[in-house]
Design an enzyme around this catalytic site. Structure first.
Site, PDB file in Angstrom:
ATOM      1  N   ASP A  78      31.412  59.448  50.940  1.00 20.90           N
ATOM      2  CA  ASP A  78      31.163  59.454  52.380  1.00 20.90           C
ATOM      3  C   ASP A  78      32.432  59.663  53.188  1.00 20.90           C
ATOM      4  O   ASP A  78      32.405  60.275  54.255  1.00 20.90           O
ATOM      5  CB  ASP A  78      30.502  58.138  52.805  1.00 20.90           C
ATOM      6  CG  ASP A  78      29.014  58.107  52.490  1.00 20.90           C
ATOM      7  OD1 ASP A  78      28.582  58.930  51.654  1.00 20.90           O
ATOM      8  OD2 ASP A  78      28.294  57.281  53.067  1.00 20.90           O
ATOM      9  N   CYS A 119      30.063  53.622  44.538  1.00 21.42           N
ATOM     10  CA  CYS A 119      30.269  53.934  45.954  1.00 21.42           C
ATOM     11  C   CYS A 119      29.005  54.386  46.680  1.00 21.42           C
ATOM     12  O   CYS A 119      28.077  54.919  46.073  1.00 21.42           O
ATOM     13  CB  CYS A 119      31.337  55.016  46.095  1.00 21.42           C
ATOM     14  SG  CYS A 119      32.967  54.454  45.595  1.00 21.42           S
ATOM     15  N   LYS A 121      26.070  55.947  48.341  1.00 16.43           N
ATOM     16  CA  LYS A 121      24.628  55.997  48.079  1.00 16.43           C
ATOM     17  C   LYS A 121      24.285  55.914  46.597  1.00 16.43           C
ATOM     18  O   LYS A 121      23.112  55.921  46.225  1.00 16.43           O
ATOM     19  CB  LYS A 121      24.032  57.291  48.670  1.00 16.43           C
ATOM     20  CG  LYS A 121      24.395  57.516  50.128  1.00 16.43           C
ATOM     21  CD  LYS A 121      24.047  56.323  51.005  1.00 16.43           C
ATOM     22  CE  LYS A 121      24.732  56.366  52.347  1.00 16.43           C
ATOM     23  NZ  LYS A 121      26.170  56.094  52.314  1.00 16.43           N
ATOM     24  N   CYS A 192      36.293  51.537  48.272  1.00 18.72           N
ATOM     25  CA  CYS A 192      37.225  51.211  49.356  1.00 18.72           C
ATOM     26  C   CYS A 192      37.229  49.714  49.655  1.00 18.72           C
ATOM     27  O   CYS A 192      36.183  49.065  49.698  1.00 18.72           O
ATOM     28  CB  CYS A 192      36.889  52.025  50.596  1.00 18.72           C
ATOM     29  SG  CYS A 192      37.117  53.794  50.347  1.00 18.72           S
ATOM     30  N   SER A 468      29.364  53.858  59.200  1.00 15.98           N
ATOM     31  CA  SER A 468      30.052  53.473  57.982  1.00 15.98           C
ATOM     32  C   SER A 468      30.266  51.970  58.006  1.00 15.98           C
ATOM     33  O   SER A 468      30.378  51.363  59.071  1.00 15.98           O
ATOM     34  CB  SER A 468      31.410  54.187  57.915  1.00 15.98           C
ATOM     35  OG  SER A 468      32.244  53.575  56.965  1.00 15.98           O
TER      36      SER A 468
END
EC number: 4.2.1.9
Length: 557
Positions: A78, A119, A121, A192, A468
């Site tokens: 993303d 991560c 999806k 992240c 996000s």
């Protein structure tokens, strides 16, 4: 065993011959066949290490007396897809992932499955597939990324880099300072480092009971991940022996507990979308009203980046998800402690020995950030079917102002950068919902631009798109019905006064019902932005955000 369909009987000689070509021996046909659903992808930092990770999983499965078969899914990063047409593919990729896992596993009659997501999806896509297929399954994710440090010693992450762009654009930092943040924002492999969507979903996977304790917080580079892999293989064998399947684990009560953790941690708003989709796959009638009820009874105990400077490594150091759950369990009626999990034990047993090791990171019930959860469901004439705000990422509880309307994210970002948005405005980004986007793109670039320009507490942003997990500020997303479906957000006009009341959970436009009815009669649905390919098909089949933006099967009767 389920896999006997492809390996037992004289008539399966051709099947066994093909399987022997993959390296199997006669003795392997008496063992469970295990699907290793990996998601190794070199362009995604959270998945770059999963090739070696998958090898460790296969070794652990063999050591547990089972036969592993590895395959990969697709994935979209993303962060890299942000701010251009690539973001339209992010949410739709969830459906492709779920469908592809279903296809491989059901075509080959596996007995059990270990999923290796990390991560965006990919985690919810695999979870949807696990519930759809419903064979014994354990999740073991790749783990979070460590936070970074600039040359000055400032702790940074991906959201720091996005906000740095806005700060540079407005002259608050130099190009050299932006480069310093860029170079240190993502220092290792892993998802992240903040409480963004990937880590939120991996933590929720743990509390749902599909993953083992530690899955959500142990860093990707921590050797304890290898021990988690060994445990996952051993626990999967027990689940197969006891015939415990995902739908036995993911009940309404489990989803309540997942949202309870989400509220306690102030997780990504995307968790609402994905968990509602999980409920659909599990055949459960679960709606946004029930989420709101959870929010009202769960205190907000943790603030993790972007809401603070704490990161997942700090959560892990402070006791991990189990410590948060143990603290929550002290309040009656918050958790359902006696339900089964992938450990083969109850949630109560899983967290029995957990404790908070740092009460600055994980607050106690006596000292919460707030008495109610870090996510809230808003409703009103602007969102009759609901909208979501990450209340834990803003100190503002009420905001009212004139709306500045943009009909796409690109249009909005350009307008923000050109100074068309000022203090006190309510930015509206519409026609970016599941159908209108298509794909319900995330709005991290606009929210980061607003925050980077120092307007995070002075400008609100409303959208039928998504945010996000790295977004912060007065950001309301998932507005339903969306603009492309003729929702009220499509009827707004420049300068209409919009009111956001987080405390009262209201989202209203100060326009009479009569005027809105008049505008609705005059409204015309725009032409679809994409008419061909996967996105064209997706736009025709996708449902509203308030039902998880799942795909509907066309009715040909």
């Amino acid at each position: 065993m389920r896999s006997d369909m492809i390996k037992k009987g004289f008539d399966k000689a051709p099947h066994r011959s093909l399987l022997k070509a993959t390296g199997l021996k006669d003795e392997d046909f008496d063992k469970p066949f295990i699907a290793i659903c990996n998601s190794f992808i070199e362009i995604i930092p959270g998945h770059k290490h999963l090739n070696e990770f998958g090898k460790l999983v296969k070794e652990a499965v063999r050591a547990a007396g089972m036969v592993p078969f590895e395959f990969n899914t697709i994935g979209v990063d993303d962060g890299i897809a942000m701010g251009h047409i690539g973001m339209r593919y992010s949410l739709p990729s969830r459906e492709i992932i779920a469908d592809s896992v279903e296809t491989v596993v059901n075509a080959h009659w596996f007995d059990g499955m270990i999923c290796i997501p990390n991560c965006d999806k990919i985690t919810p896509g695999m979870m949807m597939a696990a519930l759809r297929i419903n064979i014994p399954t354990v999740f073991v994710s790749g783990g979070p990324m460590a936070a970074g440090k600039t040359s000055k010693g400032d702790v940074v992450d991906l959201s720091s880099v996005f906000e740095g762009v806005g700060a540079y654009q407005s002259g608050k930092i130099s190009e050299e300072e932006l480069k310093d943040i860029e170079d240190h924002g993502c220092p290792s492999c892993g998802s992240c480092s903040g409480m963004f969507t990937a880590n939120s979903m991996n933590c929720l996977c743990e509390v749902l009971g599909l993953a083992l304790p530690g899955n959500g917080s142990i860093l990707a580079i921590d050797p304890r991940r290898e021990e988690l892999i060994k445990q996952a293989a051993e626990k999967l064998k027990i689940l197969i022996e006891r015939d415990i399947k995902p739908r036995d684990i993911v009940t309404e009560e489990a989803i309540d507990d997942a949202f309870a953790l989400d509220m306690a941690m102030g997780g990504s708003t995307n968790t609402v979308l994905h968990t509602l989709a999980l409920a659909q796959e599990a055949g459960l009638d679960y709606d946004m009203n029930r989420i709101d009820a959870v929010s009202r009874r769960v205190p907000h105990l943790c603030k993790v980046s972007p809401a603070s400077n704490w990161h997942m490594e700090d959560i892990d150091r402070a006791g991990g998800i189990s410590a948060i759950l143990k603290e929550m369990s002290r309040k009656e009626g918050v958790l359902h402690l006696d339900r089964i999990t992938a450990t083969g034990q109850t949630l109560r047993e899983n967290i029995a020995h957990a404790e908070i090791k740092d009460k600055e990171v994980i607050h106690s019930l006596e000292n919460p950030h707030s008495e109610e959860g870090g996510l809230r469901i808003l409703k009103g004439n602007l969102a009759k079917d609901g909208a979501v705000i990450k209340s834990g990422a803003t100190e503002v509880i009420r905001f009212e102002g004139p709306c500045v309307i943009f009909n796409s994210q690109d249009e909005a970002l350009a307008g923000i950068m050109l100074g068309k948005v000022k203090k006190g405005d309510v930015v509206i980004i519409r026609y970016e919902g599941p159908r209108g986007g298509p794909g319900m793109p995330e709005m991290l670039a606009p929210t980061s631009a607003i925050a980077g320009m120092g307007l995070g507490a002075d400008v609100a942003l409303l959208t039928d798109g998504r945010f996000s997990g790295a977004s912060r500020g007065i950001s309301v997303g998932h507005i339903s019905p969306e603009a492309a479906a003729g929702g009220t957000i499509a009827l707004l006009e420049q300068g209409d006064i919009v009111c956001i009341d987080v405390e009262e959970r209201l989202l209203e436009v100060r326009v009479s019902d009569e005027e809105l009815d008049k505008r609705k009669k005059e409204w015309k649905r725009p032409e679809p932005k994409v008419k061909t390919g996967w996105l064209g098909r997706y736009a025709q089949m996708v449902t509203s955000a308030n039902t998880g933006a799942v795909l509907k099967i066309p009715n040909f009767d």
